[in-house]
Design a protein around this motif. Structure first.
Motif, PDB file in Angstrom:
ATOM      1  N   TYR A 144       0.949  -1.190  -0.107  1.00  7.69           N
ATOM      2  CA  TYR A 144      -0.065  -0.041   0.105  1.00  7.69           C
ATOM      3  C   TYR A 144       1.013   1.173  -0.166  1.00  7.69           C
ATOM      4  CZ  TYR A 144      -3.553   3.269   1.575  1.00  7.69           C
ATOM      5  OH  TYR A 144      -4.568   4.521   1.627  1.00  7.69           O
ATOM      6  N   ASN A 145       0.701   2.212  -0.920  1.00  9.77           N
ATOM      7  CA  ASN A 145       1.207   3.372  -0.974  1.00  9.77           C
ATOM      8  C   ASN A 145       0.602   4.316  -0.211  1.00  9.77           C
ATOM      9  OD1 ASN A 145       3.490   2.608  -2.735  1.00  9.77           O
ATOM     10  ND2 ASN A 145       2.200   2.439  -4.362  1.00  9.77           N
ATOM     11  N   LEU A 146       1.246   4.870   0.683  1.00 11.63           N
ATOM     12  CA  LEU A 146       0.838   5.972   2.058  1.00 11.63           C
ATOM     13  C   LEU A 146       1.150   7.335   1.300  1.00 11.63           C
ATOM     14  CD1 LEU A 146      -0.834   6.655   4.487  1.00 11.63           C
ATOM     15  CD2 LEU A 146       1.283   6.066   5.877  1.00 11.63           C
ATOM     16  N   TYR A 147       0.290   8.096   1.360  1.00 13.41           N
ATOM     17  CA  TYR A 147       0.769   9.519   0.671  1.00 13.41           C
ATOM     18  C   TYR A 147       0.929  10.500   2.023  1.00 13.41           C
ATOM     19  CZ  TYR A 147       0.343  14.072  -1.512  1.00 13.41           C
ATOM     20  OH  TYR A 147       0.900  15.390  -1.907  1.00 13.41           O
ATOM     21  N   ASP A 148       1.759  11.398   2.090  1.00 11.62           N
ATOM     22  CA  ASP A 148       2.142  12.488   3.075  1.00 11.62           C
ATOM     23  C   ASP A 148       2.563  13.504   2.373  1.00 11.62           C
ATOM     24  OD1 ASP A 148       1.948  13.264   5.508  1.00 11.62           O
ATOM     25  OD2 ASP A 148       3.981  12.791   6.044  1.00 11.62           O
ATOM     26  N   ASP A 149       2.179  14.814   2.810  1.00  8.80           N
ATOM     27  CA  ASP A 149       2.553  16.007   2.560  1.00  8.80           C
ATOM     28  C   ASP A 149       2.249  16.980   3.660  1.00  8.80           C
ATOM     29  OD1 ASP A 149      -0.026  17.114   2.190  1.00  8.80           O
ATOM     30  OD2 ASP A 149       0.054  16.952   0.019  1.00  8.80           O
ATOM     31  N   ASP A 150       2.481  18.303   3.491  1.00 11.76           N
ATOM     32  CA  ASP A 150       2.461  19.236   4.559  1.00 11.76           C
ATOM     33  C   ASP A 150       0.940  19.405   4.918  1.00 11.76           C
ATOM     34  OD1 ASP A 150       1.300  21.119   2.755  1.00 11.76           O
ATOM     35  OD2 ASP A 150       3.059  22.113   2.720  1.00 11.76           O
ATOM     36  N   GLY A 151       0.121  18.960   4.003  1.00 11.58           N
ATOM     37  CA  GLY A 151      -1.540  19.101   4.368  1.00 11.58           C
ATOM     38  C   GLY A 151      -2.198  20.520   4.307  1.00 11.58           C
ATOM     39  N   GLU A 152      -1.276  21.403   3.766  1.00 16.30           N
ATOM     40  CA  GLU A 152      -2.167  22.560   3.882  1.00 16.30           C
ATOM     41  C   GLU A 152      -1.737  23.593   2.638  1.00 16.30           C
ATOM     42  OE1 GLU A 152      -1.620  24.936   7.462  1.00 16.30           O
ATOM     43  OE2 GLU A 152      -2.874  23.599   8.412  1.00 16.30           O
ATOM     44  N   THR A 153      -0.508  23.304   1.958  1.00 18.26           N
ATOM     45  CA  THR A 153      -0.236  24.308   1.019  1.00 18.26           C
ATOM     46  C   THR A 153      -0.292  23.350  -0.502  1.00 18.26           C
ATOM     47  OG1 THR A 153       2.120  23.679   0.521  1.00 18.26           O
ATOM     48  CG2 THR A 153       1.588  25.274   2.625  1.00 18.26           C
ATOM     49  N   TYR A 154       0.267  24.106  -1.495  1.00 16.22           N
ATOM     50  CA  TYR A 154       0.209  23.585  -2.696  1.00 16.22           C
ATOM     51  C   TYR A 154       1.565  23.254  -3.164  1.00 16.22           C
ATOM     52  CZ  TYR A 154      -4.487  24.953  -4.069  1.00 16.22           C
ATOM     53  OH  TYR A 154      -6.026  25.129  -4.026  1.00 16.22           O
TER      54      TYR A 154
END
Length: 723
Positions: free
Chosen positions: A662-672
């Motif tokens: 499973y490929n779990l996605y993550d980023d800062d959650g708020e910006t582009y």
């Protein structure tokens, strides 16, 4: 006499084909076919209008993602699609095979399969009838043959889906005598779909599969991909009563905290403004004397602010005189109607909204009453300064408002998430969820299913209930939708308004918070791959009539599973890659669930539920039935009540016996910033260890940042082993 235009489509090369037809007025008309990407064709017939469903929107196709899907052959042939232009109108005919099913064609609330329907696709409030007048009359259909088509016209489109019988039919119905033949039908079989567009030409976009889901993916990717909301948007929302003051809102927030109830977004209804119906978009200083301080105090508590607006501008605002030259000939509720196809009108609104909302930290909008109602909306005889027809602007007005407000937030590098009353084709990448005032729980689920066919998001929001049972059942459903929201604008209901089910409501809201890592990844797959986050069972692999019709076994008429699949399924749906949700409704103590091919496991216990069969379940009141596909990996956060900008420990559940990745996605959650590549895909693997058991592995790409997760812990639900 009009000559029928025959069209040929292949998927091998980019090409143009030109045909000439003669309309009734003897003028020559050109048809052009262009392959514009892998499995996508653009067809221009006659003189398509400059303004269409996509022309006014800031969307960029995800060409690279489309190309990665690979080439695909269109299932339509030279003998199967016809155009005619008669009396200034464009007639289109698509073929239908005997057992072909058609899905889509707007946000329908009572039907999933659209064959046998007659509709006018017309932006409007939903009246309770599936007649084409709806908040999202998207003229896109997808066929069980494995292709889709968008009629890219911002006009009211008439559709006959397998109803009109042509004399030149290749597969005509049999004429029967009603007096003597019990097989006589008032609605005989038809082998065509026909559309009428009131314009001297039209553009059509064709999307090949080969599966229905792949055709929809190409459609979504062509429209910019799916929406990727900020992470906070996937928590729990609460909209306060219309005339609440800042003190009353803060008191409500404190009550959520005392009761340890999740809350990530507060929604303010019309009373936040100095004038509403029509609107000022300026704060009422009696109820909100310090708007900036109020919004900051909510942000400090990790709660975002969403404010209600509608498009009609009050004379009692500084915006009125600036906008007046760019408005329609008619008003709505005595407010002027901006022509948002004009850049000048967009910029004026941008400046006003930035000053009064964005600059003080408001996180998004609820865009109300842009869908229509003939008795108060502008009439089709209205004129707009752009010269665009009132009909066209009505068809795209909700899309224009989404486009404008998303652009405003993009300039500030802040993602938004909100609600809107209408949308059309081209809005899949806009972080807005459609809602309306219709309130039938079962029909809400049908609409949720249908949203996956047409590139929009829909929420079965909770407003009120007659009983505690209904309250809990609605809450259970909404927590598996794009926005989990209680809308208390009218009567001030609270999540705990029915004490006898308060704990169960709290439990499902906390489960929603736990599921955010899974839901966020699901939306990332929507954004980057075009896969709808909530989707119909018809789009699930293994959900097909052949599922148990193995050679030498029962035929379809003798197999209950196969027979069930021949019917519309309007009460169960998929969420993300692995979860199957089967809600119950008021008065129900048990229900049937159709499980596709593969083994399926109970989400809560990990026990085997079934495989390619119909099961009957009696879950009790406390739980909504949820099942996980064999090999399913479900990442969960703790049962948090507020969403801070920090890392949380992750429980990684694995169901069944299949090994999986499973490929779990993550980023800062708020910006582009993710658009610049600032994001991480974490590989969660489950395979066999040296002793024949299971082992879980977390693989984080080298030099990649992780914003949201820590302390990874696997839980094997079928055996309850943990590592």
């Amino acid at each position: 006499m009009a000559r029928i235009v025959k069209m040929i489509m292949t998927s091998c090369f980019l090409f143009y084909l030109f045909f000439t037809i003669t309309a009734c007025n003897s003028s020559d008309t050109t048809v052009k076919i262009e392959q514009i990407n892998a499995g996508i064709w653009k067809i221009s017939a006659g003189k398509p209008e400059i303004v269409n469903l996509l022309s006014e929107l800031d969307i960029t196709p995800r060409d690279e993602a489309i190309q990665k899907m690979g080439k695909a052959v269109s299932p339509v042939t030279a003998e199967e699609i016809e155009f005619k232009i008669i009396d200034g109108k464009t007639y289109i005919r698509f073929p239908l095979e005997k057992d072909e099913k058609i899905f889509g064609l707007g946000l329908n609330f009572k039907t999933v399969e659209q064959r046998g329907r007659v509709m006018r696709l017309h932006t409007d409030h939903y009246s309770g009838r599936d007649d084409g007048r709806t908040q999202a009359p998207v003229p896109f259909f997808v066929s069980s043959k494995g292709y889709g088509a968008l009629i890219n016209s911002a006009r009211y489109i008439d559709a006959w889906i397998g109803t009109g019988v042509r004399k030149d039919s290749k597969n005509p119905p049999i004429a029967r005598d009603r007096n003597t033949d019990p097989r006589w039908s008032s609605r005989p079989y038809s082998d065509n779909m026909e559309f009428l567009i009131p314009a001297e030409g039209v553009e059509i976009l064709l999307f090949a599969g080969p599966t229905m889901l792949e055709a929809i993916q190409r459609f979504n990717l062509y429209n910019g991909g799916g929406a990727l909301p900020p992470r906070w948007g996937l928590g729990f929302w609460h909209r306060t009563p219309t005339l609440y003051s800042d003190r009353q809102v803060m008191s409500e927030v404190e009550e959520f905290r005392k009761r340890e109830f999740p809350l990530t977004v507060i929604g303010l209804e019309p009373g936040w403004m100095s004038h509403a119906y029509p609107c000022s978009y300026e704060w009422d200083t009696t109820r909100f004397p310090d708007p900036a301080g109020f919004v900051k105090s909510l942000n400090d508590k990790h709660i975002k602010t969403n404010v209600w607006i509608n498009p009609y501008i009050s004379p009692a605002t500084e915006l009125y005189e600036k906008m007046e030259p760019y408005t329609a000939s008619h008003s709505v509720w005595c407010g002027i109607v901006p022509d948002y196809t004009l850049p000048e009108a967009q910029q004026i609104a941008d400046n006003h909204f930035k000053k009064n909302q964005l600059d003080i930290g408001v996180s998004g909008y609820k865009l109300d009453e842009n869908d229509g109602y003939d008795y108060w909306l502008w009439p089709d005889v209205a004129t707009f300064p752009s010269g665009n027809a009132a009909e066209q602007i009505r068809q795209i007005y909700g899309s224009l408002l989404q486009n404008m407000t998303v652009r405003m937030y993009h300039k500030q590098n802040k993602r938004t998430y909100g609600l809107v009353r209408s949308g059309n084709a081209g809005t899949s990448s806009f972080p807005y969820v459609i809602y309306n005032d219709y309130y039938n729980h079962k029909d809400f689920i049908t609409a949720l299913i249908n949203s996956s066919f047409i590139g929009i998001l829909w929420t079965p929001e909770v407003r009120a209930s007659q009983t505690a049972e209904e309250w809990l059942r609605r809450m259970q459903t909404v927590c598996f939708s794009p926005i989990a929201m209680l809308d208390a604008w009218a009567d001030g209901t609270k999540p705990w308004s029915f004490p006898e089910v308060t704990q169960q409501v709290n439990d499902i809201a906390k489960l929603r918070m736990q599921l955010i890592p899974y839901l966020y990844t699901t939306f990332a797959n929507y954004a980057f791959k075009g896969i709808p986050p909530v989707r119909a069972m018809n789009l699930e692999e293994g959900y097909q009539e052949e599922s148990k019709l193995e050679e030498g076994k029962l035929d379809a008429t003798a197999n209950p599973y196969a027979m069930a699949l021949k019917k519309e399924v309007k009460d169960q749906f998929m969420v993300g890659e692995y979860l199957l949700v089967a809600p119950l409704f008021t008065g129900e103590t048990e229900r049937r669930v159709i499980l596709p091919k593969s083994k399926w496991y109970d989400f809560y216990t990990g026990k085997l539920a079934g495989e390619g069969e119909i099961i009957t379940v009696s879950p009790g009141l406390d739980r909504i039935p949820v099942y996980v596909k064999d090999g399913g990996i479900i990442p969960l956060w703790p049962a948090i009540t507020e969403l801070e900008n920090r890392q949380y420990p992750l429980e990684i559940r694995h169901y069944g016996e299949k090994t999986s990745n499973y490929n779990l996605y993550d980023d800062d959650g708020e910006t582009y910033n993710y658009e610049k590549g600032e994001c991480t895909w974490i590989s969660l693997k489950v395979d066999s260890d040296t002793k024949g058991g299971k082992r879980g592995v977390v693989i984080i790409p080298e030099n990649s940042k992780v914003w949201s997760f820590s302390d990874y812990r696997f839980r094997f639900m079928s055996s309850e082993e943990t590592k």
